[in-house]
Scaffold this motif. Sequence first.
Motif: not given
Lengths: 556, 422
Positions: B239, B295, B299
Amino acid sequence: MIYTTCKYAPEELFAGFGEECRRLDPNPASFSCADGCAHPNLCGFAKAVIEAAQAEDVREIVLTDCCDAMRRTYDVLRRQSFDFIGFLPLPHKRGEREIRRFAADLRALADAYAAHSGRTFSRAPALRACAAAAQPEEQAGSPIVTLTGAHGGSLLLEKARWALPGYTVRDDTCSGSRRLNGENVPAGFETDEAFFLWYAGALLHMRPCLRMADTAGRTQAVREQAGAGMIVHTVKFCDYYSFEYAALKDAAEIPLLKIETDTTPQSSGQLKTRLEAFAETLNAQQRGGDRRVTEEKKEIRFAAGIDSGSTSTDAVVMDREGRILGQAILPTGMSASRSAQEALKAALGEAGLGPEDLDAVVATGYGRDALEMQKRTVTEITCHAKGAHYLFPQARTLIDIGGQDSKVIRVDETGMVENFIMNDKCAAGTGRFLEMQARALGLTMEEMSRMGLTWRSEVEISNMCTVFAESEVVSLVARDTPLPDIIHGLNRSVAAKTVSLIRRGRGEPGYAMTGGVSRNAGVVSCLSQALGAPVEVSELSQLCGAIGAALIALGR
Amino acid sequence: MADWVRGFGAYVEKQYALRPAYARRLLLAAYRAYGFKLRHLPNRELPPSKQYLATVCMDCMVRPLAHPERQVLTSIFTPCEVFHAMGLYPMCAEQFATYANGAGAEHGLIEAAERAGIAETFCSYHKAVTGAAVTGVLPRPLAIVNTSLACDANNLTFRKAAELTGAPQYYIDVPWQTDADAVDYVAEQLREMAAWLSDIAGRKLDGEALRACVARSKETIRLLCEVLPLRRTRYVPAELTSELYEVLMVHNALGMEETLQYASMLLRDYERAGERPGRRILWLHSNPFYQKAVQRFFNYRSDPFLALTEMCYDPLLCSEETDPWRAMAERLVMNSFNGPVERRIGKAVRMAETVGADGAVLFCHWGCKETCGAAAAIRDALEAEHIPTLILNGDGVDRRNAPDGQTSTRIGAFLEMLGEPS
């Protein structure tokens, strides 16, 4: 001819080869090449150097390791074809250790040039050049104004000199003030190595630019030697001199003007206004007791002021007592000159007067020089200060947010400008910013102003960039966020931007607001909340510049 | 960002101008509380090494902030073994700014700097630290030690912080050249700095402790270099935030026992990990770890898989140098961010080849001229090696410069362009 970009470039070394150096002084119309082969967010000067190296007849060039942007410029230019391209590593410190290293680098550069040119280095002409470069500055015959900060080049210097007749404008920018530290230049050296060691010290001990580690005393020296006033120039995406500006502005005892450019000639309109306003402040200070800008002494019965702005053209007609007899606000449209004539005609009509009754006319605003009938021009900074004092006698900080710029003007108890600051080349926080968001929301400015007061929950508009904020607004609409909340978010973001400008201009309570945005009650309310103090507005706020111009025409 | 974090950040920001010391205590309390959470309720989506990494990094933030009398404010590239050996706590500018963002409280610091006259175009990591110095949120550190590498912001932020806090500053000049003389020059400065710091701190530098620290640094680097080829096929969940933690580990935390422990745990995680198909992405420069639009692409995803972050490997040099001073200096001088852009390009190409990158994202952090100026050259070089490269403009700290819509479109289109995993 060897082109250079920085005051640390070893010009005297090349004199030792019989070569002349010239500092690049580029003002490209655009960065079409540099934006592509480097990045748009590179310092404007570095991008201008990349452009100039493409466009001009540059065959030999030497860059110095003076900043990130110049290192990257070297990386870009090295991929192109020059007869000679040199790069001089430059230490950040200037002790004996660094001088020794720098001397070796100078020697290496000389060797590289000798290999390229087939010539040999000769100490005598190099020393003569050193002696010339160490000469003290000539005494100025008129009061000095210092142009300091980042590279401004001849374009900025010429503009400053044009705007400041009667002053000697001294170029003390990072590329302008080059005086070798070598008061006692030795007559000769036994060896080249001895010369390079001495020369490295003389170069490194020039007045340091801000990239050097040891700059102790520099800012104080800049302040002490500034003369009657100081212009601090910063280049977009070169951050060095904003730090010195932060220190200078808090302790400035003389008029100080901060301007930012990107080295292109495009912003000359705004630049001109700022320099002229600075000249007006400077002249007022120089005159001491009689600080008012006055019209020729003669009997004035009626006077007019015209403010030719980017969005509207305003006119005011006054009698000798300063009473407003007539006023008009018209859209500027396609012709500043025609709009001004029509606005004046309308104001005269309301006053019941004809053009022949006017004894004095003063024009201000961006279009002031385009008006054919005006007798005198004064910048909108001075006019707004005057007008604000007329409308709000207690005001000490005037916030003017118009269509394309925001200004914060600090005024004294007589309405004279003490200091001012303007937004840079960006629409964030201006009327145009709100106009574009209103368009995205499908509202008129009046509707936007009204709805902004009925918000219920706070929405964050984090982007100050007009275009990105618009996409944020569109996303909020897509999420069914109530319009009043979105508008309130926009108002808060304009207020935040304005407060930042007020802080930079050291604004003090006694706030008043003018310009088109002052009619937006939501923005005024957010601004007042952010400042923790009331912000005065007036029905006549939009006429502030024209009122000030008329007052100046009256000699009041 | 969760609403409660936003609310907390907004409250802290209100205290910056009014009660800066209180604002600092609030931030410290928040970091401690989050550190507690990381220890007892770790993120189970991450492997053990990265869970451990998060706790160590939080400790590295809490210690200097809680003990300013032992804090050394540094730049990210400053070798910190001297500080670790002396029992001092380094805190780098980028770390401070990133954690302020994590607490939702970076904006007030950035604005404070801008109000003081600092350019809006200045690097926002450094602007946040400058804002902290301007407001008084930054405690007076024991000392400030910074390098000239890798950017101009180091020349400004630390001088300003020294001026405003009254802390003494030592400047390590890193020459552009990458030769043995440059290594000697930097080593000499490091020795000088250690003596200077010893006087200030009233602590003697134990030569053995320093040698042990530098030996740990070397061992850490060796282990991380062993991980590198495994990144080509193995999948260990990644991440954006963990990548930044690792950046901190291989810079300021290098030489710590915990860092060595992390490296061995990471190697173990990779050795145990299975292979998974997925487009492997090389990420260049820092990242906008807080931005949802980024993200959601990277992630905990095996496709696309964040295979490697450049800044986790820029200082990694497997060296035979036995002198600890020269070893630290060598790492600094030979860093791929130093010298002409070809050095950085060369390293990026080698990294891409090693991890079998299908594409690269070059993040141009707002105000970073060092990377922005090199962006086109790096992209061209990677694309010449058939590695499609996206230049992504954004901001590692300041949310105002991170337009979600645009970012999402750019990354989405880039991934579509890469096609399905082979």
